[in-house]
Design a protein around this motif. Structure first.
Motif, PDB file in Angstrom:
ATOM      1  N   VAL A 105      45.702  75.452  91.295  1.00 53.41           N
ATOM      2  CA  VAL A 105      46.707  76.230  90.573  1.00 53.41           C
ATOM      3  C   VAL A 105      48.079  75.628  90.893  1.00 53.41           C
ATOM      4  O   VAL A 105      48.427  75.464  92.054  1.00 53.41           O
ATOM      5  CB  VAL A 105      46.676  77.717  90.979  1.00 53.41           C
ATOM      6  N   PRO A 106      48.867  75.300  89.868  1.00 54.53           N
ATOM      7  CA  PRO A 106      50.192  74.729  90.131  1.00 54.53           C
ATOM      8  C   PRO A 106      51.134  75.753  90.772  1.00 54.53           C
ATOM      9  O   PRO A 106      51.080  76.944  90.466  1.00 54.53           O
ATOM     10  CB  PRO A 106      50.693  74.303  88.751  1.00 54.53           C
ATOM     11  N   SER A 107      51.993  75.264  91.632  1.00 54.60           N
ATOM     12  CA  SER A 107      52.926  76.120  92.363  1.00 54.60           C
ATOM     13  C   SER A 107      53.749  76.999  91.422  1.00 54.60           C
ATOM     14  O   SER A 107      53.993  78.176  91.714  1.00 54.60           O
ATOM     15  CB  SER A 107      53.857  75.253  93.219  1.00 54.60           C
ATOM     16  N   GLU A 108      54.184  76.454  90.303  1.00 49.83           N
ATOM     17  CA  GLU A 108      55.056  77.215  89.395  1.00 49.83           C
ATOM     18  C   GLU A 108      54.343  78.385  88.713  1.00 49.83           C
ATOM     19  O   GLU A 108      54.996  79.251  88.129  1.00 49.83           O
ATOM     20  CB  GLU A 108      55.703  76.297  88.351  1.00 49.83           C
ATOM     21  N   ALA A 109      53.015  78.452  88.794  1.00 49.69           N
ATOM     22  CA  ALA A 109      52.265  79.569  88.216  1.00 49.69           C
ATOM     23  C   ALA A 109      52.057  80.700  89.223  1.00 49.69           C
ATOM     24  O   ALA A 109      51.545  81.757  88.873  1.00 49.69           O
ATOM     25  CB  ALA A 109      50.914  79.085  87.697  1.00 49.69           C
ATOM     26  N   ILE A 110      52.454  80.459  90.477  1.00 45.96           N
ATOM     27  CA  ILE A 110      52.208  81.422  91.552  1.00 45.96           C
ATOM     28  C   ILE A 110      53.524  82.053  91.993  1.00 45.96           C
ATOM     29  O   ILE A 110      54.453  81.365  92.406  1.00 45.96           O
ATOM     30  CB  ILE A 110      51.533  80.744  92.758  1.00 45.96           C
ATOM     31  N   PHE A 111      53.573  83.377  91.917  1.00 49.81           N
ATOM     32  CA  PHE A 111      54.718  84.131  92.385  1.00 49.81           C
ATOM     33  C   PHE A 111      54.309  84.862  93.657  1.00 49.81           C
ATOM     34  O   PHE A 111      53.184  85.338  93.768  1.00 49.81           O
ATOM     35  CB  PHE A 111      55.189  85.115  91.311  1.00 49.81           C
ATOM     36  N   MET A 112      55.217  84.922  94.611  1.00 53.84           N
ATOM     37  CA  MET A 112      54.886  85.499  95.903  1.00 53.84           C
ATOM     38  C   MET A 112      55.645  86.807  96.125  1.00 53.84           C
ATOM     39  O   MET A 112      56.865  86.839  96.040  1.00 53.84           O
ATOM     40  CB  MET A 112      55.204  84.490  97.005  1.00 53.84           C
ATOM     41  N   ASP A 113      54.894  87.867  96.389  1.00 59.29           N
ATOM     42  CA  ASP A 113      55.469  89.160  96.737  1.00 59.29           C
ATOM     43  C   ASP A 113      55.264  89.345  98.236  1.00 59.29           C
ATOM     44  O   ASP A 113      54.196  89.747  98.680  1.00 59.29           O
ATOM     45  CB  ASP A 113      54.796  90.279  95.948  1.00 59.29           C
ATOM     46  N   HIS A 114      56.299  89.054  98.996  1.00 60.87           N
ATOM     47  CA  HIS A 114      56.225  89.099 100.456  1.00 60.87           C
ATOM     48  C   HIS A 114      56.241  90.517 101.014  1.00 60.87           C
ATOM     49  O   HIS A 114      56.034  90.701 102.203  1.00 60.87           O
ATOM     50  CB  HIS A 114      57.398  88.316 101.058  1.00 60.87           C
ATOM     51  N   ALA A 115      56.508  91.510 100.192  1.00 61.61           N
ATOM     52  CA  ALA A 115      56.612  92.894 100.662  1.00 61.61           C
ATOM     53  C   ALA A 115      55.504  93.775 100.099  1.00 61.61           C
ATOM     54  O   ALA A 115      55.695  94.965  99.892  1.00 61.61           O
ATOM     55  CB  ALA A 115      57.982  93.464 100.320  1.00 61.61           C
ATOM     56  N   GLY A 116      54.345  93.203  99.887  1.00 60.59           N
ATOM     57  CA  GLY A 116      53.199  93.974  99.413  1.00 60.59           C
ATOM     58  C   GLY A 116      52.459  94.586 100.590  1.00 60.59           C
ATOM     59  O   GLY A 116      51.326  94.224 100.886  1.00 60.59           O
TER      60      GLY A 116
END
Length: 181
Positions: A105-116
């Protein structure tokens, strides 16, 4: 008197759990059914434990790989990895993203929610921070009922795909906790 109150409380808790399961059961789909959905904003992969050596637990690994498989079928062009990154030395989302990228999976397709930090926070932040209105949630089936119910209660059109790729040690305790949650 105490026994009657305890019995009434147990009936109440199990009734609520039954209602949540009934409300969400028709929105739990197979990966193929989820791939046929249209206009899905994102695949929301819910976090789980990371081992001390920074590798994902079996449950988390299966969630990541199920999310990757959905991405590769075209279910959505975006993945949100949502989990706990509440301290410098514990980072579920970093591990999740690294494994997804290693799987193609390319990096630009992945969003990170650090506060889940909880299911509610992950779902709420998908809507409020990432503006998701239609999502596919990835977790183990026992957890999907509540996640889908919460998302729908927040006005998100949510579906779930189970990531039960194996049996998990301690599952009975997790299912009991889920009923109480």
């Amino acid at each position: 008197m105490f026994c009657t109150a305890a019995l009434a409380a147990a009936i109440y808790v199990f009734s609520i759990n039954g209602y949540v399961m009934l409300a969400a059961k028709n929105r739990i789909l197979s990966a193929d059914e989820a791939a046929d959905l249209k206009d899905v904003d994102c695949i929301l992969v819910l976090g789980a434990a990371v081992k001390p050596d920074k590798t994902p637990s079996d449950m988390l690994y299966d969630r990541i790989m199920t999310g990757v498989a959905l991405y590769k079928t075209g279910a959505s062009p975006n993945i949100i990895m949502s989990g706990d990154h509440g301290s410098v030395d514990y980072n579920e989302v970093g591990t999740m993203k690294a494994y997804a990228m290693d799987a193609g999976v390319p990096s630009e397709a992945i969003f990170m929610d650090h506060a889940g930090f909880s299911t509610y926070e992950s779902v709420c932040r998908a809507k409020e921070i990432f503006d998701a209105r239609k999502i596919i949630i990835v977790s183990q089936k026992y957890h999907l009922y509540r996640a889908i119910y919460l998302a729908n209660a927040l006005g998100i059109e949510a579906y779930g795909v189970p990531a039960d790729l194996r049996g998990y040690f301690g599952q009975y305790k997790r299912e009991l906790r889920e009923i109480l949650a």
